[in-house]
Design an enzyme around this catalytic site. Structure first.
Site, mmCIF file in Angstrom:
data_model
loop_
_atom_site.group_PDB
_atom_site.id
_atom_site.type_symbol
_atom_site.label_atom_id
_atom_site.label_comp_id
_atom_site.label_asym_id
_atom_site.label_seq_id
_atom_site.Cartn_x
_atom_site.Cartn_y
_atom_site.Cartn_z
ATOM 1 N N THR A 101 0.630 -1.198 0.543
ATOM 2 C CA THR A 101 0.194 -0.090 0.377
ATOM 3 C C THR A 101 1.101 1.268 -0.062
ATOM 4 O O THR A 101 1.717 1.142 0.834
ATOM 5 C CB THR A 101 -0.933 0.086 0.677
ATOM 6 O OG1 THR A 101 -1.563 1.318 0.871
ATOM 7 C CG2 THR A 101 -0.211 -0.613 2.296
ATOM 8 N N MET A 127 -2.407 11.279 -0.171
ATOM 9 C CA MET A 127 -3.402 9.965 -0.141
ATOM 10 C C MET A 127 -2.675 9.466 1.331
ATOM 11 O O MET A 127 -1.614 10.220 2.221
ATOM 12 C CB MET A 127 -2.911 8.764 -0.534
ATOM 13 C CG MET A 127 -4.079 8.927 -1.964
ATOM 14 S SD MET A 127 -4.488 7.347 -3.012
ATOM 15 C CE MET A 127 -5.467 7.582 -4.610
ATOM 16 N N ASP A 137 -0.185 3.952 1.488
ATOM 17 C CA ASP A 137 -0.471 4.311 2.841
ATOM 18 C C ASP A 137 0.845 3.778 3.522
ATOM 19 O O ASP A 137 0.976 4.499 4.788
ATOM 20 C CB ASP A 137 -1.305 4.592 3.096
ATOM 21 C CG ASP A 137 -2.330 5.193 2.260
ATOM 22 O OD1 ASP A 137 -2.289 5.295 1.424
ATOM 23 O OD2 ASP A 137 -4.173 4.880 2.496
ATOM 24 N N ARG A 195 -4.660 28.109 -3.127
ATOM 25 C CA ARG A 195 -5.757 27.531 -4.207
ATOM 26 C C ARG A 195 -4.979 25.849 -3.314
ATOM 27 O O ARG A 195 -3.800 25.671 -3.293
ATOM 28 C CB ARG A 195 -4.594 27.595 -5.258
ATOM 29 C CG ARG A 195 -4.780 28.784 -5.958
ATOM 30 C CD ARG A 195 -5.989 28.564 -6.844
ATOM 31 N NE ARG A 195 -5.836 30.086 -7.162
ATOM 32 C CZ ARG A 195 -6.228 31.162 -7.426
ATOM 33 N NH1 ARG A 195 -6.809 31.284 -6.383
ATOM 34 N NH2 ARG A 195 -6.844 31.737 -8.653
ATOM 35 N N GLN A 200 -0.809 9.538 -6.762
ATOM 36 C CA GLN A 200 0.636 9.044 -6.592
ATOM 37 C C GLN A 200 0.479 7.791 -6.315
ATOM 38 O O GLN A 200 1.108 6.623 -5.922
ATOM 39 C CB GLN A 200 0.500 9.237 -5.223
ATOM 40 C CG GLN A 200 -0.079 10.978 -4.127
ATOM 41 C CD GLN A 200 -0.827 11.344 -3.226
ATOM 42 O OE1 GLN A 200 0.288 10.940 -2.365
ATOM 43 N NE2 GLN A 200 -1.692 11.525 -3.851
HETATM 44 O O1 F6P Z 1 -4.008 1.728 -1.796
HETATM 45 C C1 F6P Z 1 -4.462 2.982 -0.279
HETATM 46 C C2 F6P Z 1 -5.298 3.959 -1.191
HETATM 47 O O2 F6P Z 1 -4.223 4.449 -2.155
HETATM 48 C C3 F6P Z 1 -5.717 5.344 0.080
HETATM 49 O O3 F6P Z 1 -4.422 6.226 0.827
HETATM 50 C C4 F6P Z 1 -6.899 5.458 -0.321
HETATM 51 O O4 F6P Z 1 -7.857 6.680 0.350
HETATM 52 C C5 F6P Z 1 -7.509 4.889 -1.574
HETATM 53 O O5 F6P Z 1 -6.667 3.846 -1.726
HETATM 54 C C6 F6P Z 1 -8.665 4.924 -2.867
HETATM 55 O O6 F6P Z 1 -8.905 4.212 -3.020
HETATM 56 P P1 F6P Z 1 -9.284 3.976 -4.746
HETATM 57 O O7 F6P Z 1 -8.585 3.885 -5.301
HETATM 58 O O8 F6P Z 1 -10.271 3.184 -4.511
HETATM 59 O O9 F6P Z 1 -10.304 5.473 -4.346
#
Ligand code: F6P
Length: 368
Positions: A150, A194, A152, A291, A299
Protein backbone atom coordinates in the site's frame (compact mmCIF):
# COMPACT_ATOMS: atom_id res chain seq x y z
CA UNK A 1 -9.78 -30.38 20.78
CA UNK A 2 -13.08 -30.15 18.84
CA UNK A 3 -13.79 -32.24 15.75
CA UNK A 4 -13.79 -29.02 13.75
CA UNK A 5 -10.29 -28.02 14.83
CA UNK A 6 -9.08 -31.62 14.19
CA UNK A 7 -10.32 -31.28 10.63
CA UNK A 8 -8.55 -27.93 10.27
CA UNK A 9 -5.30 -29.43 11.58
CA UNK A 10 -5.52 -32.35 9.16
CA UNK A 11 -6.13 -30.00 6.26
CA UNK A 12 -3.08 -27.92 7.07
CA UNK A 13 -0.95 -31.04 7.59
CA UNK A 14 -2.08 -32.35 4.22
CA UNK A 15 -0.96 -29.13 2.50
CA UNK A 16 2.36 -29.20 4.28
CA UNK A 17 3.03 -32.86 3.46
CA UNK A 18 2.26 -32.27 -0.16
CA UNK A 19 5.04 -29.72 -0.30
CA UNK A 20 7.48 -32.02 1.50
CA UNK A 21 6.73 -34.88 -0.88
CA UNK A 22 6.99 -32.74 -4.01
CA UNK A 23 9.41 -29.82 -4.20
CA UNK A 24 7.58 -28.39 -7.23
CA UNK A 25 4.39 -26.59 -6.51
CA UNK A 26 1.63 -24.86 -8.34
CA UNK A 27 1.20 -21.52 -6.68
CA UNK A 28 -1.66 -19.08 -7.24
CA UNK A 29 -0.93 -15.36 -6.95
CA UNK A 30 -3.31 -12.44 -6.74
CA UNK A 31 -3.11 -8.69 -6.20
CA UNK A 32 -5.95 -7.16 -4.15
CA UNK A 33 -7.22 -3.74 -3.06
CA UNK A 34 -5.90 -0.47 -4.49
CA UNK A 35 -2.90 -0.84 -6.78
CA UNK A 36 0.52 0.61 -6.00
CA UNK A 37 3.89 0.90 -7.73
CA UNK A 38 5.95 -2.27 -7.29
CA UNK A 39 3.23 -4.91 -7.75
CA UNK A 40 4.67 -6.15 -11.04
CA UNK A 41 8.14 -6.21 -9.50
CA UNK A 42 6.84 -8.54 -6.75
CA UNK A 43 5.16 -10.81 -9.28
CA UNK A 44 8.35 -10.95 -11.32
CA UNK A 45 10.38 -11.93 -8.23
CA UNK A 46 7.92 -14.68 -7.22
CA UNK A 47 8.02 -16.08 -10.74
CA UNK A 48 11.79 -15.83 -11.15
CA UNK A 49 12.64 -17.62 -7.92
CA UNK A 50 9.70 -20.02 -8.16
CA UNK A 51 10.28 -21.11 -11.75
CA UNK A 52 14.04 -21.06 -11.95
CA UNK A 53 15.01 -22.24 -8.47
CA UNK A 54 12.15 -24.56 -7.47
CA UNK A 55 10.65 -25.49 -10.86
CA UNK A 56 7.24 -24.17 -9.75
CA UNK A 57 4.31 -23.25 -11.90
CA UNK A 58 2.87 -19.85 -11.03
CA UNK A 59 -0.76 -19.18 -11.85
CA UNK A 60 -1.89 -15.56 -11.81
CA UNK A 61 -5.50 -14.98 -10.76
CA UNK A 62 -7.04 -11.98 -12.48
CA UNK A 63 -8.85 -9.21 -10.65
CA UNK A 64 -8.09 -10.32 -7.10
CA UNK A 65 -10.52 -12.74 -5.39
CA UNK A 66 -12.97 -12.50 -8.31
CA UNK A 67 -10.44 -14.33 -10.44
CA UNK A 68 -10.02 -17.10 -7.87
CA UNK A 69 -13.76 -17.61 -7.47
CA UNK A 70 -14.49 -17.42 -11.21
CA UNK A 71 -11.30 -19.22 -12.31
CA UNK A 72 -9.95 -16.43 -14.44
CA UNK A 73 -6.25 -17.05 -14.70
CA UNK A 74 -3.19 -16.06 -16.61
CA UNK A 75 0.07 -18.03 -16.63
CA UNK A 76 2.96 -16.10 -15.11
CA UNK A 77 6.32 -17.18 -16.47
CA UNK A 78 9.79 -15.68 -16.63
CA UNK A 79 9.04 -14.99 -20.30
CA UNK A 80 5.69 -13.23 -19.73
CA UNK A 81 7.15 -11.14 -16.89
CA UNK A 82 9.97 -9.73 -19.00
CA UNK A 83 10.24 -5.96 -18.96
CA UNK A 84 7.74 -5.53 -16.12
CA UNK A 85 10.13 -4.61 -13.29
CA UNK A 86 9.71 -0.83 -13.74
CA UNK A 87 6.07 -0.92 -14.78
CA UNK A 88 3.43 0.54 -12.46
CA UNK A 89 0.01 -1.01 -11.85
CA UNK A 90 -0.48 -4.77 -11.85
CA UNK A 91 -0.65 -7.05 -14.88
CA UNK A 92 -3.14 -9.17 -12.94
CA UNK A 93 -5.63 -6.37 -12.38
CA UNK A 94 -6.99 -5.67 -8.92
CA UNK A 95 -10.31 -5.14 -7.12
CA UNK A 96 -11.71 -4.57 -3.68
CA UNK A 97 -14.12 -7.17 -2.34
CA UNK A 98 -13.77 -10.60 -0.79
CA UNK A 99 -15.02 -14.19 -1.09
CA UNK A 100 -16.94 -13.56 2.13
CA UNK A 101 -19.14 -11.09 0.20
CA UNK A 102 -20.63 -13.96 -1.84
CA UNK A 103 -22.71 -16.73 -0.24
CA UNK A 104 -20.67 -19.44 -2.00
CA UNK A 105 -17.47 -17.41 -2.27
CA UNK A 106 -15.23 -19.33 0.11
CA UNK A 107 -16.39 -22.69 -1.25
CA UNK A 108 -15.57 -21.43 -4.72
CA UNK A 109 -12.04 -20.50 -3.61
CA UNK A 110 -11.52 -23.99 -2.18
CA UNK A 111 -13.01 -25.67 -5.26
CA UNK A 112 -10.76 -23.64 -7.58
CA UNK A 113 -7.70 -24.59 -5.59
CA UNK A 114 -8.41 -28.29 -5.42
CA UNK A 115 -9.69 -28.60 -9.02
CA UNK A 116 -6.74 -26.67 -10.40
CA UNK A 117 -4.23 -28.37 -8.11
CA UNK A 118 -3.13 -25.10 -6.53
CA UNK A 119 -0.93 -25.91 -3.53
CA UNK A 120 -1.03 -22.47 -1.99
CA UNK A 121 -1.82 -18.82 -2.59
CA UNK A 122 0.33 -15.73 -2.38
CA UNK A 123 -1.90 -12.77 -1.61
CA UNK A 124 -0.39 -9.36 -2.30
CA UNK A 125 -2.64 -6.86 -0.62
CA UNK A 126 -3.34 -4.14 1.89
CA UNK A 127 -5.21 -4.27 5.18
CA UNK A 128 -8.43 -5.52 3.56
CA UNK A 129 -6.93 -8.34 1.48
CA UNK A 130 -4.60 -9.48 4.26
CA UNK A 131 -7.52 -9.64 6.73
CA UNK A 132 -9.44 -11.78 4.23
CA UNK A 133 -6.33 -13.96 3.79
CA UNK A 134 -6.08 -14.44 7.54
CA UNK A 135 -9.75 -15.39 7.79
CA UNK A 136 -9.45 -17.93 4.96
CA UNK A 137 -6.41 -19.45 6.62
CA UNK A 138 -7.68 -19.55 10.21
CA UNK A 139 -11.29 -20.48 9.49
CA UNK A 140 -10.85 -22.78 6.48
CA UNK A 141 -7.23 -23.81 6.54
CA UNK A 142 -6.54 -22.39 3.08
CA UNK A 143 -2.75 -22.23 2.66
CA UNK A 144 -1.81 -18.60 2.15
CA UNK A 145 1.28 -16.42 2.40
CA UNK A 146 0.73 -12.64 2.44
CA UNK A 147 2.78 -9.77 1.04
CA UNK A 148 2.02 -6.25 2.33
CA UNK A 149 1.41 -3.49 -0.23
CA UNK A 150 0.00 0.00 0.00
CA UNK A 151 1.25 3.48 -0.64
CA UNK A 152 -0.25 4.46 2.73
CA UNK A 153 2.42 2.47 4.67
CA UNK A 154 -0.15 1.59 7.31
CA UNK A 155 0.17 -2.19 7.61
CA UNK A 156 0.98 -3.62 11.02
CA UNK A 157 4.04 -5.87 11.35
CA UNK A 158 6.23 -4.31 8.67
CA UNK A 159 8.21 -1.11 8.97
CA UNK A 160 7.64 -0.27 5.33
CA UNK A 161 5.31 -1.33 2.55
CA UNK A 162 6.33 -1.07 -1.09
CA UNK A 163 4.69 1.76 -2.99
CA UNK A 164 5.17 4.16 -0.08
CA UNK A 165 8.57 5.40 -1.17
CA UNK A 166 7.29 6.11 -4.68
CA UNK A 167 4.22 7.95 -3.40
CA UNK A 168 6.37 10.13 -1.12
CA UNK A 169 8.69 10.93 -4.02
CA UNK A 170 5.78 11.89 -6.27
CA UNK A 171 4.25 14.09 -3.54
CA UNK A 172 7.63 15.69 -2.82
CA UNK A 173 8.21 16.44 -6.51
CA UNK A 174 4.77 18.07 -6.64
CA UNK A 175 5.49 20.16 -3.55
CA UNK A 176 8.82 21.30 -5.02
CA UNK A 177 6.93 22.53 -8.09
CA UNK A 178 4.24 24.18 -6.02
CA UNK A 179 6.83 26.21 -4.07
CA UNK A 180 7.85 28.16 -7.16
CA UNK A 181 4.34 28.98 -8.35
CA UNK A 182 3.26 29.82 -4.78
CA UNK A 183 6.20 32.23 -4.50
CA UNK A 184 5.44 33.89 -7.84
CA UNK A 185 1.88 34.65 -6.78
CA UNK A 186 2.28 35.03 -2.99
CA UNK A 187 -0.18 32.23 -2.49
CA UNK A 188 -0.96 29.52 0.00
CA UNK A 189 -1.08 26.14 -1.72
CA UNK A 190 -2.95 23.37 0.10
CA UNK A 191 -1.77 19.97 -1.14
CA UNK A 192 -3.95 16.99 -0.33
CA UNK A 193 -2.07 13.68 -0.34
CA UNK A 194 -3.28 10.12 0.25
CA UNK A 195 -3.29 8.61 3.70
CA UNK A 196 -6.65 7.24 4.69
CA UNK A 197 -5.91 6.36 8.32
CA UNK A 198 -2.34 7.49 8.71
CA UNK A 199 -0.15 10.47 8.07
CA UNK A 200 2.91 8.64 6.73
CA UNK A 201 2.85 10.15 3.23
CA UNK A 202 1.87 13.61 4.48
CA UNK A 203 4.60 13.73 7.12
CA UNK A 204 7.40 12.33 4.95
CA UNK A 205 6.49 14.51 1.96
CA UNK A 206 5.96 17.49 4.28
CA UNK A 207 9.43 17.11 5.77
CA UNK A 208 11.05 16.41 2.38
CA UNK A 209 9.21 19.26 0.67
CA UNK A 210 9.61 21.88 3.41
CA UNK A 211 5.91 22.31 4.23
CA UNK A 212 4.65 25.17 6.38
CA UNK A 213 2.12 22.93 8.12
CA UNK A 214 1.21 19.22 7.87
CA UNK A 215 -2.18 17.82 8.88
CA UNK A 216 -2.58 14.10 9.60
CA UNK A 217 -5.39 11.71 10.59
CA UNK A 218 -3.69 10.88 13.90
CA UNK A 219 -3.96 14.50 15.09
CA UNK A 220 -7.26 16.38 14.57
CA UNK A 221 -6.27 19.88 13.45
CA UNK A 222 -7.28 23.28 14.76
CA UNK A 223 -7.92 25.48 11.70
CA UNK A 224 -7.44 28.65 13.77
CA UNK A 225 -3.97 27.52 14.76
CA UNK A 226 -3.14 26.70 11.12
CA UNK A 227 -4.28 30.18 10.03
CA UNK A 228 -2.30 31.84 12.84
CA UNK A 229 0.85 30.08 11.71
CA UNK A 230 0.39 31.23 8.11
CA UNK A 231 -0.43 34.78 9.20
CA UNK A 232 2.66 34.97 11.41
CA UNK A 233 4.70 33.71 8.46
CA UNK A 234 3.29 36.51 6.27
CA UNK A 235 4.15 39.02 8.99
CA UNK A 236 7.74 37.81 8.76
CA UNK A 237 7.69 38.59 5.03
CA UNK A 238 7.19 35.01 3.78
CA UNK A 239 4.16 35.35 1.54
CA UNK A 240 4.04 31.84 0.09
CA UNK A 241 3.14 28.76 2.10
CA UNK A 242 2.68 25.07 1.43
CA UNK A 243 0.15 23.24 3.58
CA UNK A 244 0.11 19.43 3.29
CA UNK A 245 -3.10 17.67 4.28
CA UNK A 246 -3.58 13.90 4.44
CA UNK A 247 -6.90 12.90 2.91
CA UNK A 248 -7.96 11.32 6.21
CA UNK A 249 -7.16 14.38 8.35
CA UNK A 250 -10.08 15.80 10.27
CA UNK A 251 -10.69 19.06 12.13
CA UNK A 252 -11.13 19.18 15.89
CA UNK A 253 -14.77 18.52 16.72
CA UNK A 254 -16.85 21.70 16.76
CA UNK A 255 -14.44 23.72 14.59
CA UNK A 256 -15.30 23.26 10.91
CA UNK A 257 -17.92 21.00 9.46
CA UNK A 258 -16.98 18.19 7.10
CA UNK A 259 -19.75 16.91 4.81
CA UNK A 260 -20.62 13.21 4.95
CA UNK A 261 -18.57 11.20 2.48
CA UNK A 262 -19.91 8.62 0.05
CA UNK A 263 -19.32 4.96 0.81
CA UNK A 264 -18.72 2.49 -2.03
CA UNK A 265 -20.22 -1.02 -2.31
CA UNK A 266 -17.41 -2.47 -0.18
CA UNK A 267 -17.97 -0.01 2.67
CA UNK A 268 -14.92 1.99 1.59
CA UNK A 269 -15.41 5.71 2.35
CA UNK A 270 -14.61 7.88 -0.67
CA UNK A 271 -12.11 10.41 0.64
CA UNK A 272 -10.72 13.43 -1.18
CA UNK A 273 -11.97 16.91 -0.49
CA UNK A 274 -10.50 17.88 2.88
CA UNK A 275 -7.81 19.91 1.06
CA UNK A 276 -10.41 22.00 -0.74
CA UNK A 277 -12.23 22.62 2.53
CA UNK A 278 -9.03 23.64 4.31
CA UNK A 279 -8.11 25.98 1.42
CA UNK A 280 -11.54 27.59 1.57
CA UNK A 281 -11.23 28.13 5.34
CA UNK A 282 -7.72 29.59 5.08
CA UNK A 283 -8.87 32.00 2.37
CA UNK A 284 -11.93 33.04 4.36
CA UNK A 285 -10.10 33.45 7.69
CA UNK A 286 -6.85 35.09 6.50
CA UNK A 287 -7.80 36.77 3.24
CA UNK A 288 -4.71 35.23 1.57
CA UNK A 289 -5.03 33.91 -1.94
CA UNK A 290 -5.20 30.14 -1.51
CA UNK A 291 -5.40 27.23 -3.97
CA UNK A 292 -6.15 23.55 -3.31
CA UNK A 293 -4.21 20.84 -5.14
CA UNK A 294 -5.49 17.27 -5.03
CA UNK A 295 -2.70 14.84 -5.94
CA UNK A 296 -5.00 11.80 -5.79
CA UNK A 297 -4.18 8.72 -7.82
CA UNK A 298 -1.12 10.31 -9.43
CA UNK A 299 0.59 9.07 -6.24
CA UNK A 300 -0.32 5.48 -7.07
CA UNK A 301 0.54 5.47 -10.75
CA UNK A 302 3.67 5.02 -12.79
CA UNK A 303 7.04 3.50 -12.28
CA UNK A 304 8.27 2.51 -8.79
CA UNK A 305 11.36 4.14 -7.33
CA UNK A 306 14.55 2.08 -7.04
CA UNK A 307 13.89 1.60 -3.30
CA UNK A 308 10.43 0.19 -4.01
CA UNK A 309 11.75 -2.10 -6.73
CA UNK A 310 14.29 -3.52 -4.31
CA UNK A 311 11.74 -3.98 -1.50
CA UNK A 312 9.20 -5.58 -3.87
CA UNK A 313 11.85 -7.96 -5.16
CA UNK A 314 12.93 -8.93 -1.63
CA UNK A 315 9.30 -9.55 -0.60
CA UNK A 316 8.58 -11.63 -3.70
CA UNK A 317 11.64 -13.85 -3.28
CA UNK A 318 10.92 -14.36 0.42
CA UNK A 319 7.25 -15.15 -0.21
CA UNK A 320 7.99 -18.04 -2.57
CA UNK A 321 10.59 -19.34 -0.10
CA UNK A 322 7.91 -19.14 2.61
CA UNK A 323 5.59 -21.23 0.42
CA UNK A 324 8.27 -23.91 0.20
CA UNK A 325 8.76 -23.85 3.95
CA UNK A 326 5.00 -24.31 4.37
CA UNK A 327 4.89 -21.06 6.33
CA UNK A 328 1.15 -20.69 5.83
CA UNK A 329 -0.71 -17.92 7.58
CA UNK A 330 2.40 -15.72 7.55
CA UNK A 331 3.10 -12.36 5.94
CA UNK A 332 6.54 -11.34 4.77
CA UNK A 333 7.65 -8.09 6.37
CA UNK A 334 10.58 -5.72 6.74
CA UNK A 335 11.97 -5.24 10.23
CA UNK A 336 15.33 -3.62 10.99
CA UNK A 337 16.20 -4.03 7.29
CA UNK A 338 15.69 -7.80 7.43
CA UNK A 339 12.88 -9.69 5.72
CA UNK A 340 10.98 -11.64 8.36
CA UNK A 341 7.67 -13.45 8.69
CA UNK A 342 4.82 -12.17 10.82
CA UNK A 343 1.59 -14.12 11.50
CA UNK A 344 -1.29 -12.71 9.46
CA UNK A 345 -3.36 -12.89 12.65
CA UNK A 346 -1.17 -10.09 14.06
CA UNK A 347 -1.79 -7.95 10.99
CA UNK A 348 -5.49 -8.49 10.28
CA UNK A 349 -7.88 -5.74 11.26
CA UNK A 350 -5.13 -3.38 12.45
CA UNK A 351 -3.74 -0.14 11.11
CA UNK A 352 -0.19 1.00 11.65
CA UNK A 353 -0.33 4.65 12.54
CA UNK A 354 2.41 7.17 12.05
CA UNK A 355 5.27 7.19 14.52
CA UNK A 356 4.22 10.43 16.16
CA UNK A 357 7.74 11.26 17.29
CA UNK A 358 8.50 11.92 13.62
CA UNK A 359 5.67 14.41 13.53
CA UNK A 360 6.24 16.04 16.93
CA UNK A 361 10.03 16.03 17.13
CA UNK A 362 10.96 16.56 13.49
CA UNK A 363 8.17 17.80 11.18
CA UNK A 364 6.86 20.36 13.68
CA UNK A 365 10.27 21.99 14.08
CA UNK A 366 9.82 23.36 10.55
CA UNK A 367 6.21 24.46 10.81
CA UNK A 368 5.75 28.23 10.40
O1 F6P B 1 -4.55 2.05 -1.41
C1 F6P B 1 -4.80 3.00 -0.42
C2 F6P B 1 -5.40 4.21 -1.02
O2 F6P B 1 -4.49 4.71 -1.95
C3 F6P B 1 -5.80 5.26 -0.01
O3 F6P B 1 -4.80 6.10 0.37
C4 F6P B 1 -6.92 5.94 -0.72
O4 F6P B 1 -7.79 6.54 0.18
C5 F6P B 1 -7.58 4.83 -1.44
O5 F6P B 1 -6.59 3.88 -1.70
C6 F6P B 1 -8.30 5.25 -2.69
O6 F6P B 1 -9.00 4.17 -3.17
P1 F6P B 1 -9.72 4.11 -4.58
O7 F6P B 1 -8.66 3.88 -5.60
O8 F6P B 1 -10.65 2.98 -4.46
O9 F6P B 1 -10.38 5.44 -4.79
Amino acid sequence: MSLESDVECCKRLQWRLRLVVSPFVRVGVLTGGGDCPGLNAVLRAVVRKGERYYGDEIVGFRDAWDGVMDRRTTPLTIETMRGLLPRGGTVLGTRRGSPFDRPEGVDQVEATMSDMGIDGLIVIGGNGSLSVANKLYTERGIPIVGIPKTIDNDIEGTEVTFGFNTAVQIATDAIDRLHTTAESHDRVMVVEVMGRHSGWIATHAGIAGGATVVMIPERPFNIEEVCDRITRRHQRGRFASIVVVAEGALPLPGTIEVADREVDQFGHIQLGGIGALVAQEIRARTGFETRPVLLGHVQRGGTPTAADRVLSTRFGVEAIDAVHRGAWGQMVALQADRIVEVPLSQVAGRTRQLDLSLFDDVAQVFFA
